[in-house]
Design an enzyme around this catalytic site. Structure first.
Site, mmCIF file in Angstrom:
data_model
loop_
_atom_site.group_PDB
_atom_site.id
_atom_site.type_symbol
_atom_site.label_atom_id
_atom_site.label_comp_id
_atom_site.label_asym_id
_atom_site.label_seq_id
_atom_site.Cartn_x
_atom_site.Cartn_y
_atom_site.Cartn_z
ATOM 1 N N ARG A 34 -29.412 49.820 -22.969
ATOM 2 C CA ARG A 34 -30.867 49.772 -22.938
ATOM 3 C C ARG A 34 -31.374 48.369 -23.260
ATOM 4 O O ARG A 34 -30.790 47.678 -24.104
ATOM 5 C CB ARG A 34 -31.477 50.747 -23.954
ATOM 6 C CG ARG A 34 -31.152 52.209 -23.702
ATOM 7 C CD ARG A 34 -31.969 53.110 -24.624
ATOM 8 N NE ARG A 34 -31.932 52.657 -26.005
ATOM 9 C CZ ARG A 34 -30.987 52.980 -26.863
ATOM 10 N NH1 ARG A 34 -29.965 53.738 -26.485
ATOM 11 N NH2 ARG A 34 -31.031 52.552 -28.119
ATOM 12 N N ALA A 121 -20.491 67.753 -16.116
ATOM 13 C CA ALA A 121 -19.932 68.788 -16.979
ATOM 14 C C ALA A 121 -20.508 68.628 -18.380
ATOM 15 O O ALA A 121 -20.646 67.493 -18.859
ATOM 16 C CB ALA A 121 -18.409 68.700 -17.030
ATOM 17 N N HIS A 154 -21.037 71.101 -35.091
ATOM 18 C CA HIS A 154 -20.977 69.668 -34.807
ATOM 19 C C HIS A 154 -21.463 68.884 -36.026
ATOM 20 O O HIS A 154 -22.010 69.455 -36.977
ATOM 21 C CB HIS A 154 -21.857 69.308 -33.600
ATOM 22 C CG HIS A 154 -21.236 69.674 -32.287
ATOM 23 N ND1 HIS A 154 -21.314 70.939 -31.765
ATOM 24 C CD2 HIS A 154 -20.531 68.937 -31.390
ATOM 25 C CE1 HIS A 154 -20.679 70.976 -30.600
ATOM 26 N NE2 HIS A 154 -20.196 69.773 -30.350
ATOM 27 N N LYS A 158 -26.048 65.382 -34.642
ATOM 28 C CA LYS A 158 -26.284 65.922 -33.300
ATOM 29 C C LYS A 158 -27.710 66.448 -33.209
ATOM 30 O O LYS A 158 -28.187 67.151 -34.106
ATOM 31 C CB LYS A 158 -25.283 67.035 -32.981
ATOM 32 C CG LYS A 158 -25.367 67.511 -31.533
ATOM 33 C CD LYS A 158 -24.171 68.376 -31.173
ATOM 34 C CE LYS A 158 -24.263 68.900 -29.741
ATOM 35 N NZ LYS A 158 -24.294 67.796 -28.749
#
Length: 267
Positions: A34, A121, A154, A158
């Site tokens: 970015r 995926a 997780h 996250k």
């Protein structure tokens, strides 16, 4: 194969650079991040924690997409959609492992995939994709007397829940049963919920510590329980799977593909 990495300064971006560098089948065509990020202008190899590759990280996505044969993208939904448009315009194959994409986002990917081979995926791990296939097969055999619950954990950082992998497992289970996930998903339980509705697919989400990714699919009936579990201890499994997908795109016809296609599980 000349592979480009977008989001090169992120955790997965750095691991993808490492994977490309250690493979004798690939070379790094370029890397972007970015605008304004501190990695801009630095050598991609040094940013990834390996030897210098003489490939600076830039803001110039147009040049990267023109130079690479395949781009690998583990960024964010909005960025991945922009990259899909850019890939379609340049005729560059694209592998997307970004999580958190909505059904509408996936429909946009399908439009761009009419021009390029695009592999998407929710999880690029080979083990997880075998788990998708097994979940689909088991759900097709077992009737609604087996309740399906999906549990995932997780790390504390996250930002989306349930994880893209958990939702992918839910979709696999729903497909096996011949229903749409939206019709049967149960994402939250709180208070007096009443008894479990037959045929529901439930989700439970845990967050904490530095857990890379744990997923379990439970098929629970009277008298027995079947559990499929995958535990990731290192993110390199995602980078290695993505690299396998990138190599697979060479010579493929345009289309929206999944890891089932890459691994030959659809046959």
């Amino acid at each position: 194969m000349k592979i480009g990495i977008v989001g090169a300064g992120g955790v997965m971006g750095r691991m993808l650079i490492q994977a490309v560098a250690r493979s004798d089948k690939t070379q790094l065509a370029g890397a972007t991040d970015r605008p304004g990020t501190p990695q801009i202008g630095k050598d991609a190899g040094l940013v990834a924690g390996i030897e210098a590759l003489q490939v600076p990280i830039t803001e110039d996505a147009e040049t990267l997409f023109a130079a690479a044969e395949t781009i690998i993208d583990f960024t964010a939904p909005a960025a991945s959609l922009a990259h899909a448009e850019l890939a379609a315009r340049h005729g560059t194959a694209l592998v997307i492992g970004t999580t958190g994409l909505s059904e509408a986002d996936r429909a946009v990917l399908a439009i761009h995939a009419a021009k390029i081979p695009l592999v998407f995926a929710p999880n690029m791990s080979i083990g997880v994709n075998l788990m998708f296939a097994l979940t689909r097969q088991i759900a097709a055999v077992l009737d609604n007397s087996y309740d399906i619950e999906i549990v995932e954990m997780h790390h504390r950082r996250k930002v989306d829940a349930p994880s893209g992998t958990a939702l992918g497992l839910g979709e696999a289970a729903a497909t096996g049963r011949g229903v749409g996930l939206a019709e049967v998903q149960q994402r939250a339980r709180d208070g007096h919920t009443g008894p479990r509705k037959p045929g529901d697919i439930g989700f439970a989400v845990l967050r904490g510590g530095d857990v890379v990714g744990d997923h379990t699919v439970v098929f629970a009936a009277e008298g027995e329980r079947i559990e499929l579990t995958h535990k990731a201890s290192n993110r390199t499994i995602y980078a290695d799977g993505a690299l396998r997908a990138a190599l697979w795109t060479k010579g493929r016809a345009p289309g929206l593909y999944g890891m089932d296609d890459v691994l030959g599980l659809n046959s």
